[in-house]
Design a protein around this motif. Structure first.
Motif, short mmCIF file in Angstrom:
data_model
loop_
_atom_site.label_atom_id
_atom_site.label_comp_id
_atom_site.label_asym_id
_atom_site.label_seq_id
_atom_site.Cartn_x
_atom_site.Cartn_y
_atom_site.Cartn_z
N LEU A 171 0.81 -1.21 0.00
CA LEU A 171 0.00 0.00 0.00
C LEU A 171 0.85 1.26 0.00
O LEU A 171 0.48 2.27 -0.60
CB LEU A 171 -0.92 0.01 1.23
N ARG A 172 1.96 1.22 0.70
CA ARG A 172 2.83 2.40 0.79
C ARG A 172 3.35 2.79 -0.60
O ARG A 172 3.37 3.97 -0.96
CB ARG A 172 4.00 2.12 1.73
N ALA A 173 3.73 1.80 -1.40
CA ALA A 173 4.22 2.09 -2.75
C ALA A 173 3.12 2.71 -3.60
O ALA A 173 3.34 3.69 -4.31
CB ALA A 173 4.73 0.81 -3.41
N VAL A 174 1.91 2.15 -3.50
CA VAL A 174 0.79 2.68 -4.27
C VAL A 174 0.44 4.09 -3.81
O VAL A 174 0.12 4.97 -4.63
CB VAL A 174 -0.44 1.76 -4.15
N GLN A 175 0.52 4.33 -2.49
CA GLN A 175 0.27 5.67 -1.95
C GLN A 175 1.20 6.70 -2.58
O GLN A 175 0.77 7.78 -3.00
CB GLN A 175 0.46 5.67 -0.44
N MET A 176 2.48 6.35 -2.67
CA MET A 176 3.46 7.27 -3.24
C MET A 176 3.19 7.49 -4.73
O MET A 176 3.30 8.62 -5.23
CB MET A 176 4.87 6.73 -3.03
N LEU A 177 2.85 6.44 -5.44
CA LEU A 177 2.60 6.55 -6.88
C LEU A 177 1.38 7.40 -7.19
O LEU A 177 1.34 8.12 -8.19
CB LEU A 177 2.44 5.16 -7.49
N LEU A 178 0.37 7.33 -6.31
CA LEU A 178 -0.85 8.12 -6.52
C LEU A 178 -0.72 9.54 -5.97
O LEU A 178 -1.56 10.40 -6.25
CB LEU A 178 -2.05 7.43 -5.85
N GLY A 179 0.32 9.78 -5.16
CA GLY A 179 0.51 11.11 -4.60
C GLY A 179 -0.42 11.42 -3.45
O GLY A 179 -0.72 12.59 -3.17
N HIS A 180 -0.92 10.37 -2.76
CA HIS A 180 -1.77 10.58 -1.60
C HIS A 180 -0.95 10.97 -0.38
O HIS A 180 0.13 10.42 -0.16
CB HIS A 180 -2.56 9.30 -1.27
N SER A 181 -1.44 11.90 0.41
CA SER A 181 -0.72 12.31 1.63
C SER A 181 -0.97 11.35 2.78
O SER A 181 -0.16 11.25 3.70
CB SER A 181 -1.13 13.73 2.03
N LYS A 182 -2.11 10.64 2.76
CA LYS A 182 -2.46 9.72 3.84
C LYS A 182 -2.72 8.33 3.29
O LYS A 182 -3.38 8.17 2.28
CB LYS A 182 -3.69 10.22 4.59
N ILE A 183 -2.22 7.32 4.02
CA ILE A 183 -2.41 5.94 3.59
C ILE A 183 -3.89 5.57 3.61
O ILE A 183 -4.35 4.75 2.81
CB ILE A 183 -1.61 4.98 4.50
N GLU A 184 -4.67 6.21 4.50
CA GLU A 184 -6.11 5.93 4.57
C GLU A 184 -6.80 6.28 3.25
O GLU A 184 -7.76 5.61 2.84
CB GLU A 184 -6.76 6.71 5.72
N SER A 185 -6.32 7.34 2.61
CA SER A 185 -6.90 7.73 1.32
C SER A 185 -6.66 6.65 0.27
O SER A 185 -7.53 6.35 -0.55
CB SER A 185 -6.28 9.05 0.85
N THR A 186 -5.48 6.04 0.32
CA THR A 186 -5.14 4.98 -0.63
C THR A 186 -6.00 3.75 -0.38
O THR A 186 -6.46 3.10 -1.33
CB THR A 186 -3.65 4.62 -0.52
N VAL A 187 -6.21 3.42 0.89
CA VAL A 187 -7.05 2.27 1.25
C VAL A 187 -8.46 2.45 0.69
O VAL A 187 -9.03 1.55 0.07
CB VAL A 187 -7.10 2.09 2.78
N ARG A 188 -9.02 3.64 0.91
CA ARG A 188 -10.37 3.91 0.40
C ARG A 188 -10.38 3.91 -1.12
O ARG A 188 -11.32 3.42 -1.75
CB ARG A 188 -10.87 5.25 0.93
N TYR A 189 -9.35 4.48 -1.72
CA TYR A 189 -9.28 4.62 -3.17
C TYR A 189 -9.26 3.26 -3.86
O TYR A 189 -9.90 3.06 -4.89
CB TYR A 189 -8.04 5.42 -3.55
N LEU A 190 -8.50 2.32 -3.29
CA LEU A 190 -8.39 1.00 -3.88
C LEU A 190 -9.53 0.08 -3.48
O LEU A 190 -9.68 -1.00 -4.03
CB LEU A 190 -7.05 0.36 -3.47
N GLY A 191 -10.32 0.52 -2.49
CA GLY A 191 -11.41 -0.32 -2.02
C GLY A 191 -10.89 -1.52 -1.25
O GLY A 191 -11.49 -2.61 -1.29
N VAL A 192 -9.79 -1.35 -0.55
CA VAL A 192 -9.19 -2.45 0.21
C VAL A 192 -10.11 -2.81 1.38
O VAL A 192 -10.57 -1.93 2.12
CB VAL A 192 -7.80 -2.05 0.75
N ASP A 193 -10.38 -4.10 1.56
CA ASP A 193 -11.21 -4.52 2.68
C ASP A 193 -10.58 -5.74 3.36
O ASP A 193 -9.50 -6.18 3.00
CB ASP A 193 -12.64 -4.82 2.24
#
Length: 206
Positions: A171-193
């Motif tokens: 998730l951290r790698a994807v967060q950086m690639l998407l330019g999200h400031s918070k990992i929570e945003s990446t979780v929601r964005y990818l629909g991780v459950d």
């Protein structure tokens, strides 16, 4: 007693499908590429490839200039763009197929370093509009048999990110690639459950 009033204007989202747009699958990415190649649509092929590689929002993608992608006459392997929404720079890779598509698009017309990569065909010295980009995405997905309402410009932003996450669980790698400031945003964005988490855990033997 109902609050509904006869003749009241309908809400802005009446009849629209809300929620996150689906990312494309690998086979769908290749189907669109094949279609655009067959039709000789140089601009659309370059736009589609760059959208998938860059993982940028539509508002940032359409504003990219030639100098941000090309050093002299050579397409860079990596580029950096400052995001309009956050003001933060984000880096992305430019893969070989995308570099080839961009070179073909640039060879089709004279370009200067400060030119927009995807100029407007209506307004001089302007870039392709976000609405026109959205219409193109709808046209592409419909052409390969997908339901246009399920997809949008954010589908292309999510496509490579979702594939990277499914392959690595990073998730951290994807967060950086998407330019999200918070990992929570990446979780929601990818629909991780929890199902995603359990599948990753089940794949690890100790």
């Amino acid at each position: 007693m109902s609050d509904y009033k006869v003749g009241a204007p309908s809400s802005w989202n009446a009849g629209r499908q809300l929620g996150a747009k689906r990312p494309l699958k690998r086979k769908e990415v290749w189907a669109i590429r094949f279609l655009l190649d067959q039709q000789g649509r140089l601009r659309d092929r370059a736009l589609f490839n760059l959208a998938v590689d860059s993982k940028l929002r539509g508002c940032d993608l359409v504003k990219i200039r030639v100098c941000e992608l090309r050093n002299g006459f050579q397409i860079r392997n990596r580029a950096t763009v400052v995001q309009q929404k956050t003001g933060r720079p984000v880096q992305f890779e430019i893969t070989k197929p995308t570099r080839s598509a961009l070179n073909s698009w640039f060879a089709d017309r004279p370009v200067r370093p400060d030119d927009f990569v995807f100029p407007s065909r209506v307004k001089r010295n302007r870039h392709l509009g976000t609405r026109q980009y959205a219409r193109l995405v709808n046209r592409w997905v419909s052409a390969i048999g997908l339901k246009a309402a399920d997809y949008g410009t954010h589908s292309l932003r999510r496509t490579k990110a979702s594939i990277i996450y499914k392959q690595t669980g990073n998730l951290r790698a994807v967060q950086m690639l998407l330019g999200h400031s918070k990992i929570e945003s990446t979780v929601r964005y990818l629909g991780v459950d929890i199902e995603d988490a359990l599948e990753l855990a089940e794949a690890v033997d100790i």
